[in-house]
Design an enzyme around this catalytic site. Structure first.
Site, PDB file in Angstrom:
ATOM      1  N   SER A   1       0.900  -1.150   0.277  1.00 27.43           N
ATOM      2  CA  SER A   1      -0.151  -0.148  -0.029  1.00 27.43           C
ATOM      3  C   SER A   1       0.926   1.218   0.239  1.00 27.43           C
ATOM      4  O   SER A   1       1.916   1.176   0.476  1.00 27.43           O
ATOM      5  CB  SER A   1      -0.982   0.048   1.041  1.00 27.43           C
TER       6      SER A   1
HETATM    7  N1  SAM Z   1      -0.941  -4.770   4.022  1.00 26.95           N
HETATM    8  C1  SAM Z   1      -0.269  -5.142   2.773  1.00 26.95           C
HETATM    9  C2  SAM Z   1       1.326  -4.505   2.877  1.00 26.95           C
HETATM   10  O1  SAM Z   1       1.777  -4.020   3.645  1.00 26.95           O
HETATM   11  O2  SAM Z   1       2.140  -4.792   2.051  1.00 26.95           O
HETATM   12  C3  SAM Z   1      -1.013  -4.875   1.410  1.00 26.95           C
HETATM   13  C4  SAM Z   1      -1.979  -5.531   1.293  1.00 26.95           C
HETATM   14  S1  SAM Z   1      -2.490  -5.513  -0.440  1.00 26.95           S
HETATM   15  C5  SAM Z   1      -3.292  -3.906  -0.757  1.00 26.95           C
HETATM   16  C6  SAM Z   1      -4.038  -6.689  -0.148  1.00 26.95           C
HETATM   17  C7  SAM Z   1      -3.481  -7.939   0.138  1.00 26.95           C
HETATM   18  O3  SAM Z   1      -4.811  -8.621   0.614  1.00 26.95           O
HETATM   19  C8  SAM Z   1      -3.407  -8.947  -1.040  1.00 26.95           C
HETATM   20  O4  SAM Z   1      -1.980  -9.184  -0.643  1.00 26.95           O
HETATM   21  C9  SAM Z   1      -4.354  -9.729  -1.136  1.00 26.95           C
HETATM   22  O5  SAM Z   1      -3.702 -11.125  -1.652  1.00 26.95           O
HETATM   23  C10 SAM Z   1      -4.895  -9.876   0.297  1.00 26.95           C
HETATM   24  N2  SAM Z   1      -6.124 -10.558   0.432  1.00 26.95           N
HETATM   25  C11 SAM Z   1      -7.287 -10.377  -0.430  1.00 26.95           C
HETATM   26  N3  SAM Z   1      -8.269 -10.837  -0.063  1.00 26.95           N
HETATM   27  C12 SAM Z   1      -7.931 -11.595   1.100  1.00 26.95           C
HETATM   28  C13 SAM Z   1      -8.498 -12.381   2.319  1.00 26.95           C
HETATM   29  N4  SAM Z   1      -9.912 -12.617   2.093  1.00 26.95           N
HETATM   30  N5  SAM Z   1      -7.795 -12.737   2.983  1.00 26.95           N
HETATM   31  C14 SAM Z   1      -6.737 -12.584   3.221  1.00 26.95           C
HETATM   32  N6  SAM Z   1      -6.023 -11.775   2.369  1.00 26.95           N
HETATM   33  C15 SAM Z   1      -6.514 -11.258   1.453  1.00 26.95           C
END
Ligand code: SAM
Length: 218
Positions: A65
């Site tokens: 992010s």
């Molecule tokens: N917090 C992260 C960082 O600091 O790098 C950024 C997160 S990224 C914007 C969103 C993440 O949420 C992705 O890696 C995606 O695979 C994950 N994601 C999407 N749906 C999800 C779910 N149901 N459970 C867990 N992770 C999920």
């Protein structure tokens, strides 16, 4: 190794100054940004951009992010020093590392195995011992460790999963972007004895929260 085009210490201080300029006031949040080397969470080809205020690709169509959004969400959590936090969407692990600076324990769930395992490996190598990892659908929360003082969802949901509201402590706060796949409102849910209070703090753009209580099947 850091690219010769980037001096991480200088770039990090520049980013902190920028975050201050954008309105981040909590010194603990800014100090956490000083301690966590964002360039180690991105692919080597992107080292030079690691301290720009942008989201960056981390593989599999996912992103680390934007620093401002990480700082804003961390500040909005109003963390105490001894709290139990649940993060949904480990991604690169950067947000978890920021939260781990001033929390008792961070539980983080990632649905994509390759990302969750890479983050676990990196954060272990960096010496974090208060982050607990899980691969799976975070829309179910993590019942075994509930309730949580704070819950942060770092992917965009169509609606707030009721499972997460259930797993929040009374007195706790949940942050979640909700909306459509292209644009969301960042929502803050406070759980009190009197019920749930909800407010919206502005527009954000996150990758979709894919899961049983997220976008799956829609
Ligand atoms: N917090 C992260 C960082 O600091 O790098 C950024 C997160 S990224 C914007 C969103 C993440 O949420 C992705 O890696 C995606 O695979 C994950 N994601 C999407 N749906 C999800 C779910 N149901 N459970 C867990 N992770 C999920």
């Amino acid at each position: 190794m850091v690219s010769r085009h980037l001096n991480p210490d200088i770039a990090r201080e520049r980013l902190i100054k920028h975050l201050r300029g954008r309105g981040i006031k909590d010194e603990r949040v800014l100090e956490a940004f000083r301690k966590v080397p964002r360039h180690q969470f991105v692919d080597g080809a992107m080292y030079a951009q690691a301290y720009d205020d942008n989201a960056l690709p981390i593989g599999g169509g996912q992103t680390i992010s934007q620093p401002y959004v990480v700082a804003l969400m961390t500040e909005l959590l109003e963390l105490g020093s001894d709290e139990k936090i649940l993060e949904i969407g480990t991604g690169s692990g950067f947000q978890a590392a920021i939260l781990a600076q001033f929390s008792r324990r961070v539980y983080t769930i990632e649905r994509r195995r390759e990302l969750g395992e890479a983050a676990r490996k990196l954060l272990r190598a960096m010496g974090y011992e208060n982050i607990v990892f899980k691969i799976g659908d975070g829309t179910h929360g993590w019942r075994q460790h509930a309730p949580f003082d704070k819950i942060i969802v770092t992917a965009g949901a169509p609606v707030v999963p009721r499972t997460l509201v259930e797993q929040l402590s009374v007195g706790g706060r949940l942050l979640i972007p909700t909306g459509d796949r292209a644009y969301q409102e960042l929502e803050v849910y406070d759980k009190t004895d009197a019920g749930i209070q909800k407010r919206s703090v502005g527009g954000v753009v996150f990758v979709p929260l894919v899961g049983e209580h997220g976008w799956e099947g829609r």
